[in-house]
Design a protein around this motif. Structure first.
Motif, PDB file in Angstrom:
ATOM      1  N   HIS A  32      -5.455  60.634  18.930  1.00  0.00           N
ATOM      2  CA  HIS A  32      -4.227  61.423  20.029  1.00  0.00           C
ATOM      3  C   HIS A  32      -4.248  63.086  20.178  1.00  0.00           C
ATOM      4  O   HIS A  32      -4.086  63.729  19.289  1.00  0.00           O
ATOM      5  N   ASN A  33      -3.673  62.713  21.236  1.00  0.00           N
ATOM      6  CA  ASN A  33      -3.565  64.746  21.728  1.00  0.00           C
ATOM      7  C   ASN A  33      -5.017  64.945  21.752  1.00  0.00           C
ATOM      8  O   ASN A  33      -5.196  66.741  21.341  1.00  0.00           O
ATOM      9  N   ASN A  34      -6.196  64.608  21.486  1.00  0.00           N
ATOM     10  CA  ASN A  34      -7.886  65.710  21.747  1.00  0.00           C
ATOM     11  C   ASN A  34      -7.569  65.477  20.142  1.00  0.00           C
ATOM     12  O   ASN A  34      -9.027  66.087  19.727  1.00  0.00           O
TER      13      ASN A  34
ATOM     14  N   GLY B  42     -11.549  66.013  13.856  1.00  0.00           N
ATOM     15  CA  GLY B  42     -12.477  66.462  15.213  1.00  0.00           C
ATOM     16  C   GLY B  42     -10.760  66.952  16.301  1.00  0.00           C
ATOM     17  O   GLY B  42      -9.945  65.911  16.118  1.00  0.00           O
ATOM     18  N   HIS B  43     -11.563  67.848  16.810  1.00  0.00           N
ATOM     19  CA  HIS B  43     -10.560  68.419  18.079  1.00  0.00           C
ATOM     20  C   HIS B  43     -11.671  68.243  18.904  1.00  0.00           C
ATOM     21  O   HIS B  43     -12.164  69.050  19.443  1.00  0.00           O
ATOM     22  N   HIS B  44     -11.170  67.860  20.914  1.00  0.00           N
ATOM     23  CA  HIS B  44     -12.047  67.548  21.465  1.00  0.00           C
ATOM     24  C   HIS B  44     -10.809  69.422  22.764  1.00  0.00           C
ATOM     25  O   HIS B  44      -9.424  69.321  22.282  1.00  0.00           O
ATOM     26  N   TRP B  45     -11.729  70.296  22.267  1.00  0.00           N
ATOM     27  CA  TRP B  45     -10.779  71.367  23.169  1.00  0.00           C
ATOM     28  C   TRP B  45     -11.209  71.364  24.826  1.00  0.00           C
ATOM     29  O   TRP B  45     -12.092  70.804  25.596  1.00  0.00           O
ATOM     30  N   ASP B  46     -10.047  72.372  25.681  1.00  0.00           N
ATOM     31  CA  ASP B  46      -9.764  72.498  26.181  1.00  0.00           C
ATOM     32  C   ASP B  46     -10.809  72.525  27.332  1.00  0.00           C
ATOM     33  O   ASP B  46     -11.031  72.605  28.643  1.00  0.00           O
TER      34      ASP B  46
END
Length: 260
Positions: free
Chosen positions: A80-82, A127-131
């Protein structure tokens, strides 16, 4: 054995020119990524242990919500949301030491070192996917195979770079290993004169991984060939051990497989 059987099934399907046969293999449709066979060679951090070369199945992809990336696999249960989260299984084999390798090493034999088995660990990663194209991931792992009985915390950043037709995966990370994990693989007990007792204690390691993949077609088949390297550099918990010759664990591999 199951992985090798699955790879054989994939080969039979992808090389078939019979449309009905492909239709009958619709159960493969959730598969994605690169499913391959690779030749891998790696050195050992331990003293007087030869490099090891072997042929291994390698998957960089998955099946539905199940993913596999080298020695780690898992189930993705949140996106959700990266942000993402997964339950994971990790196979720690790069520090394993067989009894034959121990017997062939004068130092390891003198210390009476016992076989150091590969471990199966389970845990979670978020984790997180960054821009900017980079992603980061934090994982917490616990041994569930009753091998080292310890824990590891890992922070990893990674990104795919596109260089023409070549995709370059770059992983950079660091790990903290508990005293039980480090002691299992690096500690010693003196059993004769001239040897030393050593307790490794908790410590850290650093990881760098690069994998370059080139996609191509052969007839109706989508394939991929790749070259890769994976290096681990261990801290003083390994470097000060009398049975460790080199803090740097190096692995190189090359493979070819089917793209889904």
């Amino acid at each position: 054995m199951r992985t090798l059987s699955l790879l054989a099934s994939l080969a039979a399907v992808s090389l078939s020119h019979n449309a009905q046969a492909v239709e009958d293999a619709s159960w493969l449709e959730p598969a994605y990524g690169l499913w391959s066979v690779a030749v891998s060679t790696k050195n050992s951090v331990y003293t007087d242990v030869d490099n090891k070369t072997q042929v291994v199945p390698q998957i960089f992809g998955g099946y539905g919500d199940i993913f596999v990336a080298g020695n780690r696999g898992g189930y993705s249960f949140y996106q959700h949301n990266n942000w993402f989260a997964s339950a994971v299984i990790n196979y720690r084999s790069h520090l394993a030491l067989s009894q034959d390798e121990i017997n062939d090493s004068a130092i390891l034999s003198a210390y009476g070192i016992k076989e150091k088995k590969a471990a199966i660990e389970a845990g979670l990663h978020i984790g997180h996917h960054w821009d900017d194209g980079w992603s980061s991931r934090l994982a917490v792992l616990q041994d569930v195979s009753n091998t080292h009985k310890g824990q590891e915390v890992e922070l990893l950043v990674y990104r795919h770079f596109q260089l023409g037709d070549i995709s370059l995966l770059t992983n950079i990370g660091g790990q903290w290993q508990s005293d039980k994990l480090s002691n299992y693989y690096f500690s010693t007990q003196a059993n004769s004169q001239g040897l030393v007792d050593y307790e490794a204690g908790s410590g850290w390691s650093a990881e760098v991984e690069l994998i370059a993949t080139y996609p191509f077609t052969l007839g109706d088949n989508s394939l991929g060939a790749y070259l890769g390297m994976r290096h681990y550099y261990y801290g003083e918990q390994a470097g000060d051990s009398p049975i460790v010759d080199d803090r740097l664990s190096q692995q190189y591999f090359a493979g070819i497989g089917w793209q889904f």
